[in-house]
Design a protein around this motif. Sequence first.
Motif, PDB file in Angstrom:
ATOM      1  N   THR A 183      41.179  84.138 -18.318  1.00  0.00           N
ATOM      2  CA  THR A 183      41.892  83.255 -17.381  1.00  0.00           C
ATOM      3  C   THR A 183      41.485  83.533 -15.939  1.00  0.00           C
ATOM      4  OG1 THR A 183      43.795  84.770 -17.414  1.00  0.00           O
ATOM      5  CG2 THR A 183      43.880  82.854 -18.874  1.00  0.00           C
ATOM      6  N   THR A 184      41.077  84.756 -15.655  1.00  0.00           N
ATOM      7  CA  THR A 184      40.556  85.067 -14.318  1.00  0.00           C
ATOM      8  C   THR A 184      39.195  84.420 -14.122  1.00  0.00           C
ATOM      9  OG1 THR A 184      41.744  87.177 -14.283  1.00  0.00           O
ATOM     10  CG2 THR A 184      39.902  86.930 -12.746  1.00  0.00           C
ATOM     11  N   ARG A 185      38.371  84.473 -15.153  1.00  0.00           N
ATOM     12  CA  ARG A 185      37.031  83.875 -15.087  1.00  0.00           C
ATOM     13  C   ARG A 185      37.121  82.364 -14.861  1.00  0.00           C
ATOM     14  NH1 ARG A 185      32.104  85.783 -17.246  1.00  0.00           N
ATOM     15  NH2 ARG A 185      30.423  84.449 -16.472  1.00  0.00           N
ATOM     16  N   PHE A 186      38.112  81.726 -15.432  1.00  0.00           N
ATOM     17  CA  PHE A 186      38.276  80.279 -15.322  1.00  0.00           C
ATOM     18  C   PHE A 186      39.447  79.921 -14.406  1.00  0.00           C
ATOM     19  CE2 PHE A 186      35.982  80.874 -19.278  1.00  0.00           C
ATOM     20  CZ  PHE A 186      35.036  79.853 -19.255  1.00  0.00           C
ATOM     21  N   ALA A 187      39.624  80.694 -13.359  1.00  0.00           N
ATOM     22  CA  ALA A 187      40.789  80.543 -12.482  1.00  0.00           C
ATOM     23  C   ALA A 187      40.865  79.183 -11.799  1.00  0.00           C
ATOM     24  CB  ALA A 187      40.782  81.647 -11.425  1.00  0.00           C
ATOM     25  N   ALA A 188      39.754  78.492 -11.681  1.00  0.00           N
ATOM     26  CA  ALA A 188      39.751  77.197 -10.982  1.00  0.00           C
ATOM     27  C   ALA A 188      40.205  76.048 -11.870  1.00  0.00           C
ATOM     28  CB  ALA A 188      38.350  76.904 -10.446  1.00  0.00           C
ATOM     29  N   VAL A 190      34.939  78.883 -24.952  1.00  0.00           N
ATOM     30  CA  VAL A 190      36.005  78.614 -23.980  1.00  0.00           C
ATOM     31  C   VAL A 190      35.463  77.684 -22.903  1.00  0.00           C
ATOM     32  CG1 VAL A 190      37.655  79.607 -22.371  1.00  0.00           C
ATOM     33  CG2 VAL A 190      36.979  80.895 -24.417  1.00  0.00           C
ATOM     34  N   VAL A 191      36.178  76.591 -22.672  1.00  0.00           N
ATOM     35  CA  VAL A 191      35.779  75.594 -21.679  1.00  0.00           C
ATOM     36  C   VAL A 191      36.890  75.430 -20.651  1.00  0.00           C
ATOM     37  CG1 VAL A 191      34.967  73.232 -21.303  1.00  0.00           C
ATOM     38  CG2 VAL A 191      34.551  74.350 -23.501  1.00  0.00           C
ATOM     39  N   GLY A 192      36.557  75.514 -19.388  1.00  0.00           N
ATOM     40  CA  GLY A 192      37.514  75.220 -18.341  1.00  0.00           C
ATOM     41  C   GLY A 192      37.596  73.721 -18.119  1.00  0.00           C
ATOM     42  N   VAL A 193      38.817  73.183 -18.129  1.00  0.00           N
ATOM     43  CA  VAL A 193      39.016  71.729 -18.065  1.00  0.00           C
ATOM     44  C   VAL A 193      40.058  71.398 -16.996  1.00  0.00           C
ATOM     45  CG1 VAL A 193      39.734  69.688 -19.368  1.00  0.00           C
ATOM     46  CG2 VAL A 193      38.488  71.519 -20.518  1.00  0.00           C
ATOM     47  N   LEU A 240      42.390  75.355 -20.619  1.00  0.00           N
ATOM     48  CA  LEU A 240      41.292  75.986 -21.349  1.00  0.00           C
ATOM     49  C   LEU A 240      41.233  75.382 -22.742  1.00  0.00           C
ATOM     50  CD1 LEU A 240      41.733  79.782 -20.506  1.00  0.00           C
ATOM     51  CD2 LEU A 240      40.240  78.110 -19.391  1.00  0.00           C
ATOM     52  N   GLU A 241      40.069  74.877 -23.104  1.00  0.00           N
ATOM     53  CA  GLU A 241      39.845  74.420 -24.494  1.00  0.00           C
ATOM     54  C   GLU A 241      39.134  75.548 -25.219  1.00  0.00           C
ATOM     55  OE1 GLU A 241      37.767  72.816 -27.936  1.00  0.00           O
ATOM     56  OE2 GLU A 241      36.646  73.039 -26.075  1.00  0.00           O
ATOM     57  N   ILE A 242      39.742  76.018 -26.302  1.00  0.00           N
ATOM     58  CA  ILE A 242      39.237  77.181 -27.030  1.00  0.00           C
ATOM     59  C   ILE A 242      38.980  76.800 -28.485  1.00  0.00           C
ATOM     60  CG2 ILE A 242      39.657  79.587 -27.681  1.00  0.00           C
ATOM     61  CD1 ILE A 242      41.635  79.758 -25.357  1.00  0.00           C
ATOM     62  N   GLY A 243      37.794  77.123 -28.963  1.00  0.00           N
ATOM     63  CA  GLY A 243      37.449  76.871 -30.356  1.00  0.00           C
ATOM     64  C   GLY A 243      36.790  78.088 -30.967  1.00  0.00           C
ATOM     65  N   GLY A 301      27.435  84.546 -22.886  1.00  0.00           N
ATOM     66  CA  GLY A 301      26.667  83.637 -22.047  1.00  0.00           C
ATOM     67  C   GLY A 301      27.145  82.202 -22.092  1.00  0.00           C
ATOM     68  N   ARG A 302      26.364  81.348 -21.458  1.00  0.00           N
ATOM     69  CA  ARG A 302      26.711  79.950 -21.233  1.00  0.00           C
ATOM     70  C   ARG A 302      27.083  79.215 -22.513  1.00  0.00           C
ATOM     71  NH1 ARG A 302      25.278  76.246 -16.995  1.00  0.00           N
ATOM     72  NH2 ARG A 302      25.392  74.090 -17.730  1.00  0.00           N
ATOM     73  N   GLY A 303      28.109  78.374 -22.395  1.00  0.00           N
ATOM     74  CA  GLY A 303      28.556  77.576 -23.529  1.00  0.00           C
ATOM     75  C   GLY A 303      27.819  76.258 -23.631  1.00  0.00           C
ATOM     76  N   LEU A 304      28.443  75.295 -24.299  1.00  0.00           N
ATOM     77  CA  LEU A 304      27.758  74.047 -24.626  1.00  0.00           C
ATOM     78  C   LEU A 304      27.776  73.031 -23.495  1.00  0.00           C
ATOM     79  CD1 LEU A 304      29.083  73.536 -28.269  1.00  0.00           C
ATOM     80  CD2 LEU A 304      26.890  74.495 -27.558  1.00  0.00           C
ATOM     81  N   TYR A 305      28.809  73.019 -22.692  1.00  0.00           N
ATOM     82  CA  TYR A 305      28.907  71.997 -21.655  1.00  0.00           C
ATOM     83  C   TYR A 305      29.873  72.446 -20.570  1.00  0.00           C
ATOM     84  CZ  TYR A 305      32.734  71.037 -24.879  1.00  0.00           C
ATOM     85  OH  TYR A 305      33.807  71.177 -25.725  1.00  0.00           O
ATOM     86  N   GLY A 306      29.665  71.905 -19.358  1.00  0.00           N
ATOM     87  CA  GLY A 306      30.566  72.191 -18.256  1.00  0.00           C
ATOM     88  C   GLY A 306      30.711  73.680 -18.002  1.00  0.00           C
ATOM     89  N   PRO A 307      31.822  74.086 -17.389  1.00  0.00           N
ATOM     90  CA  PRO A 307      32.070  75.506 -17.156  1.00  0.00           C
ATOM     91  C   PRO A 307      32.563  76.176 -18.430  1.00  0.00           C
ATOM     92  CG  PRO A 307      33.899  74.230 -16.300  1.00  0.00           C
ATOM     93  CD  PRO A 307      32.887  73.239 -16.812  1.00  0.00           C
ATOM     94  N   SER A 308      31.662  76.552 -19.300  1.00  0.00           N
ATOM     95  CA  SER A 308      32.042  77.108 -20.602  1.00  0.00           C
ATOM     96  C   SER A 308      31.257  78.373 -20.899  1.00  0.00           C
ATOM     97  CB  SER A 308      31.811  76.073 -21.718  1.00  0.00           C
ATOM     98  OG  SER A 308      30.449  75.720 -21.795  1.00  0.00           O
TER      99      SER A 308
END
Length: 241
Positions: A80-85, A128-131, A89-92, A176-183
């Motif tokens: 939650t700190t990493r995605f503070a903005a 984890v995706v920040g939305v 959070l979408e989590i799968g 590392g980097r996820g599939l899309y957006g800030p993930s």
Amino acid sequence: MRKLARRVGLALAVLAVVFVVAVVATARRGDPALYPPAAGAPAVRILLVHNGYHSGIVLPRATIATLAGEHGHGALVAVTTRFAADAWLEIGWGDEDFYRHVPTPGDLTLGLALRALFAPNNLSVLHVVGVADPRAQFVDAPMVELDLSTEGFARLVAKVDATFARGADGQPQDLGRGLYGPSLFYRAVGHFHIGRVCTHWVADMLDAAGVPTDQVLATLPQGLFLDLTMRAGAKALPPPP
């Protein structure tokens, strides 16, 4: 031909009966003390989304952060700190190789699917995706909402935190980097296989919150959403205007 038709009909009838028995046998009734929230009591709204073959759970980030800090859920404190903005959070959860190589239905291959479902000891990851706005982010995806009791949501958060594998430093393992957006991808606990797919993980998170789920129906996202709509009162969200 008539004998063949009768045999086929009988086989289909037997399969239908077996399916119904399996659905009934694996149905989890939920916990009425947790779900649904009592009338007038505080509640936390969560969302669920799927793209046809994969489902995820969408949670309010700030509420997770508060609970994680209060209860010492170290992995979710870091996340939650990493995605503070981000507001949500979408989590799968899923098979590492499949998750990373099948970002869209068009990337799905029979070989990848068979390996993920039937190979032993498949490593798993959390995505984890920040939305900012879930309905705007997942425009074409089916989505439903549920209101959880505050205690039910707290138990769900604890269950999610426990799914993050920890490194030697006790922190979640960032892959590392996820599939899309800030993930981002994170190493997860558990092995993926045909008896334990992404929708089963989502159902287990909901079960922790007291929501009724069914393991057989949860094998596919469509079955999970149908069950949640019929037994848990989940509400389908319309597409954005």
